[in-house]
Design an enzyme around this catalytic site. Structure first.
Site, PDB file in Angstrom:
ATOM      1  N   GLU A  60       0.885  -1.171  -0.036  1.00 19.06           N
ATOM      2  CA  GLU A  60       0.125   0.011  -0.126  1.00 19.06           C
ATOM      3  C   GLU A  60       0.744   1.258   0.287  1.00 19.06           C
ATOM      4  O   GLU A  60       0.378   2.210  -0.595  1.00 19.06           O
ATOM      5  CB  GLU A  60      -0.796   0.125   1.206  1.00 19.06           C
ATOM      6  N   HIS A 129     -11.398  -6.800   7.090  1.00 19.42           N
ATOM      7  CA  HIS A 129     -11.889  -6.541   5.737  1.00 19.42           C
ATOM      8  C   HIS A 129     -13.161  -5.819   5.761  1.00 19.42           C
ATOM      9  O   HIS A 129     -13.850  -6.097   4.535  1.00 19.42           O
ATOM     10  CB  HIS A 129     -11.207  -7.799   4.933  1.00 19.42           C
TER      11      HIS A 129
END
Lengths: 325, 258
Positions: A60, A129
């Site tokens: 990321e 998530h």
């Protein structure tokens, strides 16, 4: 006018802007060849080629570092953080670099970039998530934060986000990807900082965001059968915030409820409750009430996730009880 | 689904719905009801509430007000008694913010509410702001707005401007002279206006100022002139009393500004 899914609307919005402006590029994990893990970038590689649609390694920080550098040097990148939960591993680059660059360079360097991300729960993806992270992002000066709830808004707000000169966190609700809606033909460009009244009503104002919007609308229809006429506002944009629409509605109804897919502590509704207390206190005919998740991570089990998320039933019963007490 | 009782407070809608201590409403009169009763000149003590748990509702206040307002309560104002007062107010701190005009407007609206009787037009004044160059704006809910709410409303370029020459329902007019170099003018009441207030250019000049150690010294201050014209018959107050209230409120805003 055609039926379009929320997920297809993401790709349509990005493609619309890529055709208009060759500086728009897309970067992220599996967004090119695979068309995105959530299939929100299908077709972009074929139409725009590998120089403008780039797969990245699983990092990321690398994705956002590349996007930031690209924006600093003249491109208008759209970067994907696949699950919004993963902002937690790249906050430094978002909070300390991307959000502050325009300020720290006295406006000499702007960062026109969009970070799109799969956000929210309801899909049994578990605690790591499923989070809704709008309230993390809106606490950082320098970031704009939007969450569309319909396919048409996805296209228009994506276009507005890409055309904006500042970094925009674009939260796509994962639980809405399969939902479909009518989307007009041709170019659609919406405005950041605007809310929409999805259902007008006289007795109470219900604010909702993302997947909570259809639930609030279902609750309002249920309440209507019991004689309560609720107004439902799709907040859409948390930063900037459309206080005019929200305060105007509270002035009409006198009651405010927020439906939030995040814990109550420091959720976005707290900020709106604060603004309403400051600017619309004398309009209030009762306490502001917030319908949120409990202060726990989202559970994995179907039954528990359903239990902790605000539902049409819990919204309707909270509003009804409040108006009767 | 059955949920352990200990988990209940952590579930959506799981906070106790009823206030502790039995079936009494947490608040007998909501802010909206109190404001409405004040505006309509109705005593809440005399209203039997028909809402949940005996709460007084907006509709209850409306019914009570309609009953109380007999036709003879309307007083025809035949003559007008106009008077103008002028004051200089220090706004050293406010002038450095974007809140000066909104603070003046808020002070005028709330002062007018405070000195005029309830159930008069002055308690819910319709505001009209005359800018030197920009559009004129009308605000119908000024009495509900805080300084920040007024600033937002007055700054809002998308707000529908009132046009010059249009019949105005305003009861309070504010003439914004800032940027013109004028200290004040003597505002004239137009249409149904009860009060008109001019806000002059802010001027920097040496003045006697309060020092941090509590003493007094000579320093630079920023000042505006306020000139206020009021129809003393119709508004039920006189210009000096009203302007003093406006000045005191504005000075309080200035002390709080940073």
């Amino acid at each position: 006018m055609a039926q379009l899914s929320y997920r297809d609307a993401v790709a349509r919005g990005i493609a619309q802007e890529m055709r208009r402006d060759e500086r728009v590029v897309v970067v992220g994990e599996d967004i090119a060849g695979a068309g995105g893990v959530f299939k929100t970038t299908v077709g972009l590689l074929d139409e725009f080629g590998p120089k403008r649609v780039l797969d990245t390694p699983i990092s990321e920080q690398a994705i956002l570092g590349a996007a930031m550098g690209a924006a600093m040097t003249g491109l208008r990148p759209v970067a994907e953080i696949m699950f919004s939960d993963f902002f937690a591993v790249c906050w430094d680059i978002v909070v300390n670099q991307i959000a502050k660059t325009r300020y720290m360079t006295d406006g000499q360097v702007s960062l026109p970039l969009v970070i799109k991300t799969g956000n929210g729960g309801g899909l049994r993806f578990g605690a790591q998530h499923s989070q809704s992270i709008e309230n993390w992002a809106m606490a950082v000066p320098g970031l704009k934060v939007v969450t569309p709830s319909t396919a048409e808004d996805v296209v228009g707000l994506m276009a507005a986000a890409i055309r904006d000169e500042d970094p925009v966190i674009f939260c796509e609700h994962k639980g809405l990807y399969a939902s479909k809606g009518e989307v007009p033909d041709g170019e659609i460009v919406d405005s950041l900082g605007t809310a929409k009244i999805r259902r007008p009503g006289r007795d109470a104002t219900i604010l909702a965001l993302g997947m909570m919007v259809p639930r609030a609308l279902a609750a309002a229809e249920d309440l209507a059968t019991r004689g309560i006429d609720a107004e439902v506002i799709d907040v859409r944009s948390l930063v900037p915030l459309d206080t005019r629409t929200i305060l105007g509605s509270v002035a009409r109804t006198g009651r405010l409820f927020t439906v939030e897919e995040n814990p109550q502590l420091l959720g976005w509704g707290a900020e709106i409750a604060s603004i309403v207390a400051d600017e619309a206190f004398w309009d209030l005919d009762g306490p502001v009430q917030r319908i949120t998740t409990p202060h726990i991570p989202l559970p994995s089990a179907d039954s528990l996730e359903d239990l902790v998320m605000p539902s049409a039933e819990s919204v309707a019963s909270t509003v009804e009880k409040a108006l009767q007490s | 689904m059955s949920v352990p009782a200990a988990l209940a407070p952590f579930l959506p809608g799981g906070r106790p719905a009823a206030p502790p201590g039995g079936r009494r409403p947490r608040h007998v009169h909501s802010p909206r009801v109190r404001r409405l009763a004040s505006d309509r000149g109705v005593s809440l003590d005399r209203i039997a509430g028909t809402g949940p748990l005996g709460r007084v509702t907006v509709a209850d206040v409306g019914r009570a007000a309609t009953t109380a307002e007999s036709p003879s309560a309307a007083v025809a104002i035949e003559s007008r008694k106009l008077r103008t007062s002028v004051a200089e107010v220090e706004v050293t701190r406010l002038a450095r913010t974007t809140d000066l005009l909104a603070s003046v407007v808020e002070s005028a609206v709330q002062a007018l509410r405070a000195v005029s009787g309830a159930a008069t037009a002055a308690s819910r004044p319709v505001l009209r702001v005359h800018a030197p160059d920009g559009p004129h704006r009308e605000v119908v809910n000024a009495h509900d707005l805080s300084v920040s709410g007024l600033r937002r409303t007055l700054d809002d370029a998308s707000a529908v401007p009132a046009h010059e020459g249009e019949p105005s329902g305003a009861t309070l007019a504010v003439h914004d002279l800032r940027g013109t170099g004028l200290l004040f003018d003597l505002p004239v009441l137009a249409g149904g206006e009860l009060v008109a207030l001019s806000v002059g250019d802010a001027v920097d000049r040496p003045a006697v100022v309060a020092l941090p150690d509590g003493g007094r010294g000579i320093g630079m201050g920023t000042f505006v002139h306020l000139a206020l014209t009021v129809d003393e018959h119709a508004a039920g107050t006189d210009a000096a009393v009203l302007l003093t209230q406006v000045r005191q409120r504005l000075e309080a805003h200035d002390r709080r500004a940073s």
